[in-house]
Design a protein around this motif. Structure first.
Motif: not given
Length: 447
Positions: A275-283, A372-374, A397-400, A406-410
């Motif tokens: 899915l398109p990159a976006r910060h979202t609620p957990r659900t 937004p974080d790992a 696997v469903v993933c944004r 994100l992993l590289d930033d954290h």
């Protein structure tokens, strides 16, 4: 059979490993034997076989598992293999303490008191129940199932009940659960929150250690990735080869993202619906909808699975599909979305509760999707390992988008504790390995 053929034959490799384990268990002199088992390697089959051979040799045996469901499953398996063997099921005093199917087995005796089961060749219960048992004479043998999911304090509570033990478990799964912080014990040899096996080997490094080398669950498309990403020091292989399992659908694709990722997974064993990159609620509502849409189309398209178990195609029914999440609220949201689509009987649960279970197809909401974080929780190696290793045919696997960045930033910032054995690979590295593989099977979709 030539040496080369024996090496190439997964059945022969598994048989040799099992023979060595049973030899050390029945005839060895050490107080413990440790067996590492990758996903679907026949761990329960080994436990049942070892129990039957110990019982046949006239050696009283206690079996320790971690949950009531695991205990009941082992009792049913023992009764199936040897309906004449007297088996004891030690249970709690709760109102519904065990599977009532055990009441239909004439060779199984159930009781909340250990004394009522004295003299039986095999007695099974949970670690929590065994901790309250007192005996005059210890059992000669014990088998500890799911030993890596047992905390060392739980092992200490039952260690006086037996003389020798076989410890069987999966080192790649989730670590034992503790409801309190354990930082004050980190690095100490008696850390009560460490796994039973970790503590056992810290105090007894010379114990025989074995591993089961073949996964009979994971297909040839999955075993190389799961082995390399989560078991780099104890590699394993699939018991099947390319083409031994096939997944096909009677209804052709409608061209949507869910259908395209289903076709990719059917052909290659893996699919990533991005899915398109976006910060979202957990659900994340869009991700929840995407998971539900994939599951619905899996059922609507009339899937059929061919495998070594049967020459005839087996229909892909709801009970052979599972959805895995990191959090319970995500699982609840997906259940609600599926119910809204009229889909029932599909297992939807967290990685913790999916441990040890097996399905034809799994649909996974990636733990880091939209975050937004790992955090350490979401980078837990065992959590991703469980989610990626429940399937016999395909994993979707469903993933944004954006998790790699994100992993590289954290990078991992967990403090290094002196004396603590580093779990390798860590979650950061395992996530990168899995995402790199999934990128080859990516289907971008904007709901």
């Amino acid at each position: 059979m030539t040496t080369a053929e024996a090496v190439a034959d997964p059945g022969a490799a598994a048989a040799r490993a099992t023979d060595a384990i049973l030899r050390d268990t029945l005839h060895g002199t050490e107080r413990g034997v440790v067996v590492d088992s990758p996903p679907g390697a026949g761990k329960s089959t080994l436990v049942v076989r070892a129990a039957l051979e110990l019982a046949a040799a006239g050696r009283p045996l206690m079996i320790v598992a971690q949950t009531n469901a695991q205990v009941d499953d082992l009792v049913l398996r023992l009764a199936e293999k040897d309906p004449e063997l007297p088996v004891g099921r030690l249970h709690s005093s709760d109102s519904d303490p065990y599977d009532k199917a055990l009441d239909d087995l004439p060779n199984v005796r159930t009781s909340a008191k250990a004394g009522d089961l004295a003299g039986l060749p095999v007695v099974l219960s949970t670690a929590a129940k065994w901790a309250h048992v007192k005996v005059d004479e210890p059992w000669r043998h014990a088998i500890v199932d799911e030993a890596y999911q047992m905390r060392s304090d739980a092992l200490l509570a039952v260690a006086g009940l037996f003389e020798r033990a076989l410890f069987v478990g999966d080192p790649g799964q989730l670590d034992p659960f503790a409801i309190v912080g354990s930082e004050q014990w980190a690095g100490l040899s008696y850390d009560p929150s460490a796994s039973a096996v970790t503590t056992l080997l810290a105090h007894n490094p010379g114990l025989p250690q074995h591993r089961l080398p073949v996964s009979w669950r994971l297909p040839a498309s999955a075993a190389p990735l799961v082995s390399a990403a989560f078991y780099p020091y104890t590699p394993f292989r699939s018991g099947t080869g390319e083409g031994d399992r096939r997944l096909a659908f009677a209804v052709p694709s409608d061209g949507s993202g869910p259908d395209r990722v289903i076709d990719e997974a059917a052909a290659c064993g893996w699919g990533l619906l991005e899915l398109p990159a976006r910060h979202t609620p957990r659900t994340d509502p869009e991700a929840v909808h995407a998971v539900a849409a994939v599951v619905r189309r899996l059922l609507e398209r009339g899937g059929a699975a061919v495998s070594e178990r049967s020459p005839e195609p087996a229909p892909l029914t709801a009970d052979r599909i599972a959805v895995g999440t990191a959090h319970r609220d995500q699982a609840a949201a997906i259940r609600a979305a599926l119910a809204g689509l009229g889909v029932t009987d599909v297992t939807v649960d967290t990685a913790n509760r999916l441990q040890g279970r097996e399905y034809d197809v799994t649909v996974v909401l990636h733990p880091l999707s939209g975050r937004p974080d790992a955090t350490a929780f979401h980078l837990e190696t065992g959590r991703l390992c469980v989610l990626a290793s429940r399937h016999r045919h395909a994993c979707i696997v469903v993933c944004r988008a954006g998790v790699t960045e994100l992993l590289d930033d954290h990078p991992s910032t967990e403090p290094v504790q002196l004396g603590v054995t580093v779990k390798f690979p860590d979650g950061w590295e395992a996530n990168h390995a899995v995402l790199a593989h999934l990128a080859k099977h990516r289907v971008a979709w904007r709901p």
